[in-house]
Scaffold this motif. Structure first.
Motif, PDB file in Angstrom:
ATOM      1  N   LYS A  53      10.829 -22.818 -41.639  1.00 38.77           N
ATOM      2  CA  LYS A  53      11.651 -22.058 -42.572  1.00 38.77           C
ATOM      3  C   LYS A  53      11.960 -20.700 -41.952  1.00 38.77           C
ATOM      4  O   LYS A  53      11.213 -20.193 -41.112  1.00 38.77           O
ATOM      5  CB  LYS A  53      10.895 -21.831 -43.882  1.00 38.77           C
ATOM      6  N   GLN A  54      13.034 -20.090 -42.372  1.00 39.24           N
ATOM      7  CA  GLN A  54      13.405 -18.756 -41.898  1.00 39.24           C
ATOM      8  C   GLN A  54      12.307 -17.750 -42.243  1.00 39.24           C
ATOM      9  O   GLN A  54      12.030 -16.824 -41.495  1.00 39.24           O
ATOM     10  CB  GLN A  54      14.739 -18.324 -42.505  1.00 39.24           C
ATOM     11  N   GLU A  55      11.660 -17.966 -43.372  1.00 43.23           N
ATOM     12  CA  GLU A  55      10.547 -17.119 -43.818  1.00 43.23           C
ATOM     13  C   GLU A  55       9.416 -17.117 -42.786  1.00 43.23           C
ATOM     14  O   GLU A  55       8.840 -16.074 -42.475  1.00 43.23           O
ATOM     15  CB  GLU A  55      10.058 -17.714 -45.140  1.00 43.23           C
ATOM     16  N   ILE A  60       6.420 -14.440 -38.183  1.00 41.33           N
ATOM     17  CA  ILE A  60       5.900 -14.448 -36.816  1.00 41.33           C
ATOM     18  C   ILE A  60       6.524 -13.322 -35.989  1.00 41.33           C
ATOM     19  O   ILE A  60       5.828 -12.637 -35.229  1.00 41.33           O
ATOM     20  CB  ILE A  60       6.130 -15.823 -36.160  1.00 41.33           C
ATOM     21  N   LEU A  61       7.813 -13.092 -36.142  1.00 42.73           N
ATOM     22  CA  LEU A  61       8.475 -12.017 -35.409  1.00 42.73           C
ATOM     23  C   LEU A  61       7.953 -10.644 -35.827  1.00 42.73           C
ATOM     24  O   LEU A  61       7.692  -9.781 -34.986  1.00 42.73           O
ATOM     25  CB  LEU A  61       9.985 -12.085 -35.606  1.00 42.73           C
TER      26      LEU A  61
END
Length: 48
Positions: A19-21, A26-27
């Motif tokens: 998911k984008q979430e 992580i980033l």
């Protein structure tokens, strides 16, 4: 034993996309993580 490895896959597993979430988490974590190497060892610090 050779028969076990020679069988074809019945169906390919579906691709699992994050998911984008999860990607954002992580980033952001990697941006906040600071690693400092000293003569005594390596220290990891997470800046909030």
């Amino acid at each position: 034993m050779a028969k076990l490895y020679s069988k074809k896959k019945l169906a390919e597993a579906p691709k699992m996309l994050p998911k984008q979430e999860t990607i954002d988490f992580i980033l952001n974590y990697s941006k906040a993580l600071k690693v400092v190497k000293t003569s005594n060892g390596t220290y990891e610090n997470i800046a909030n």
